[in-house]
Design an enzyme around this catalytic site. Structure first.
Site, PDB file in Angstrom:
ATOM      1  CE  LYS A 112      -1.804  14.607 -68.531  1.00 22.81           C
ATOM      2  NZ  LYS A 112      -2.251  14.111 -67.226  1.00 22.81           N
ATOM      3  CE  LYS A 197      -7.362  10.610 -71.699  1.00 24.00           C
ATOM      4  NZ  LYS A 197      -6.702  10.296 -70.421  1.00 24.00           N
ATOM      5  CE  LYS A 200     -10.773  13.052 -64.165  1.00 23.95           C
ATOM      6  NZ  LYS A 200      -9.315  12.915 -64.067  1.00 23.95           N
TER       7      LYS A 200
HETATM    8  P1  AMP Z   1      -8.093  10.019 -65.125  1.00 23.31           P
HETATM    9  O1  AMP Z   1      -9.208  10.841 -65.671  1.00 23.31           O
HETATM   10  O2  AMP Z   1      -6.857  10.210 -65.934  1.00 23.31           O
HETATM   11  O3  AMP Z   1      -7.897  10.168 -63.672  1.00 23.31           O
HETATM   12  O4  AMP Z   1      -8.507   8.505 -65.358  1.00 23.31           O
HETATM   13  C1  AMP Z   1      -9.239   7.683 -64.476  1.00 23.31           C
HETATM   14  C2  AMP Z   1      -9.545   6.363 -65.168  1.00 23.31           C
HETATM   15  O5  AMP Z   1     -10.407   6.572 -66.294  1.00 23.31           O
HETATM   16  C3  AMP Z   1      -8.299   5.678 -65.746  1.00 23.31           C
HETATM   17  O6  AMP Z   1      -8.422   4.283 -65.571  1.00 23.31           O
HETATM   18  C4  AMP Z   1      -8.322   6.027 -67.205  1.00 23.31           C
HETATM   19  O7  AMP Z   1      -7.674   5.073 -68.012  1.00 23.31           O
HETATM   20  C5  AMP Z   1      -9.816   6.050 -67.486  1.00 23.31           C
HETATM   21  N1  AMP Z   1     -10.132   6.981 -68.584  1.00 23.31           N
HETATM   22  C6  AMP Z   1      -9.935   8.322 -68.591  1.00 23.31           C
HETATM   23  N2  AMP Z   1     -10.335   8.856 -69.764  1.00 23.31           N
HETATM   24  C7  AMP Z   1     -10.785   7.822 -70.518  1.00 23.31           C
HETATM   25  C8  AMP Z   1     -11.326   7.723 -71.836  1.00 23.31           C
HETATM   26  N3  AMP Z   1     -11.498   8.798 -72.590  1.00 23.31           N
HETATM   27  N4  AMP Z   1     -11.682   6.499 -72.282  1.00 23.31           N
HETATM   28  C9  AMP Z   1     -11.528   5.400 -71.507  1.00 23.31           C
HETATM   29  N5  AMP Z   1     -11.017   5.423 -70.263  1.00 23.31           N
HETATM   30  C10 AMP Z   1     -10.647   6.619 -69.760  1.00 23.31           C
END
Ligand code: AMP
Ligand code: TRP
Length: 351
Positions: A112, A197, A200
């Site tokens: 990042k 990955k 969002k």
């Molecule tokens: P975040 O979007 O980074 O706040 O992630 C929230 C949760 O979603 C965390 O446990 C991440 O590991 C999971 N997560 C986010 N993106 C993915 C993805 N593309 N595949 C699987 N898990 C995800």
């Protein structure tokens, strides 16, 4: 009872990756297994350039999506991180236990920070210290298990290291947590860039399925997914990442196995079509409940208020214990201070 804690950042709209990799399992498994807390970690959304109004909006939306996905306030605690001061309070203490080198080794920081610099922007100090705040989120609650997607494994490892180090130096204070991950869909990939990955806040928008995408938008995104140059449907993450990603999404949505499913398809087109429909069906009930919750914003607010109250009560004793253990003088409790004030006043009156 097993204490479970996990969180989601309001940095963008929630994606299919968030759902299949984390949130769905929180609702179907984790909230039933133990004493669980799920948090919209809004402080973490301030580590990169942000728009205050958008963070507020996304925080509210993330909270209602968690409820729409099936988190039940009767079974678990749903709250917003910034409503509970203990997170930031503990984070500072853990900064005094973590090292600079340890922070700079975090993969997500390196990625990042490079991205921000590439855009000509500056890197916020909080981006570097963010995993310490995440450790505080986890350790403040005496967490045993942290259900997360693959990308968070290194951060949970850090939380473990900090807990062990703190306990060794200052006496047993924290439970040492461990990450738990889903069997399939631990890492859902971007449909346009299947080696990245599905995140969002990424730039490759057409490759991201959002939880609130209309069915036709979902269909279009899945049908346009980048596949590989081969023709047969085989499950091979290294050589055929695009097809493997579709198979994993389909498996996660239908409860199948990606390897076995690959045998059922003769063409990429048929695989995409079934995957699209499976995703639409998985999202349908979540979208319906979300629409109902949007019509009743007072309900979500009430859940968050009660969640914060419960979370505060759970975190306070552990964070207070950490303050004492590390050598900080306890504040005089209010009742005692009042009594002391009265005594002083009485003494002065006699004089
Ligand atoms: P975040 O979007 O980074 O706040 O992630 C929230 C949760 O979603 C965390 O446990 C991440 O590991 C999971 N997560 C986010 N993106 C993915 C993805 N593309 N595949 C699987 N898990 C995800
Ligand atoms: N860092 C996590 C992510 O990006 C979100 C998060 C913050 C989290 N604090 C947490 C996850 C505590 C689990 C436990 O996905």
């Amino acid at each position: 009872m097993t204490r479970v804690f996990s969180g989601v950042k309001p940095t963008g709209h929630l994606t299919l990756g968030n759902y299949l990799g984390a949130v769905r399992r929180w609702a179907t498994v984790d909230q039933h297994r133990g004493d669980a807390l799920f948090c919209v970690v809004d402080l973490h959304a301030l580590t990169v350039e942000h728009d205050p109004a958008r963070v507020r909006r996304l925080s509210r939306q993330a909270a209602s999506l968690l409820l729409a996905a099936g988190l039940d306030p009767e079974l678990c605690t749903v709250f917003v991180q910034s409503h509970v001061d203990e997170h930031a309070r503990l984070s500072y203490l853990l900064e005094c236990v973590a090292t600079d080198g340890e922070m700079r080794r975090m993969i997500q920081y390196k990625e990042k920070a490079a991205r921000e610099q590439g855009r000509g922007g500056s890197v916020r100090l909080s981006l570097l210290t963010y995993p310490v705040l995440m450790a505080a989120d986890i350790l403040a609650y005496g967490t045993d298990e942290v259900p997360v997607g693959d990308d968070q494994t290194q951060h949970v490892e850090l939380a473990r290291d900090l807990a062990v180090r703190f306990n060794q130096r200052y006496g047993h204070t924290f439970v040492v947590p461990r990450a738990t991950r889903p069997g399939v869909a631990a890492r859902v990939m971007n449909l346009q860039e299947p080696t990245l990955k599905m995140g969002k806040s990424d730039d490759v928008g057409p490759g991201i399925v959002y939880l609130l995408d209309e069915p036709d938008v979902v269909r279009k995104k899945v049908m346009r997914a980048v596949t590989d140059s081969g023709r047969e449907v085989v499950y091979d993450r290294e050589a055929r990442p695009g097809v493997a990603n579709l198979l994993e999404i389909l498996a996660a949505c239908t409860g199948g196995d990606p390897e076995e499913l690959s045998g059922a398809y003769a063409s990429y087109g048929a695989l995409k079509k079934d995957t699209a429909e499976a995703v639409v069906e998985v999202l349908r009930p979540v979208q319906e409940r979300h629409a109902e919750l949007c019509a009743d914003p007072g309900h979500v607010e009430g859940v968050l208020r009660e969640g914060a109250r419960r979370a505060r009560a759970m975190a306070r004793p552990t964070v207070d214990a950490a303050y004492r253990a590390i050598g900080l003088l306890p504040a005089v409790p209010e009742a005692e201070a009042e009594a002391e004030g009265k005594t002083e006043a009485a003494v002065n009156a006699v004089r």
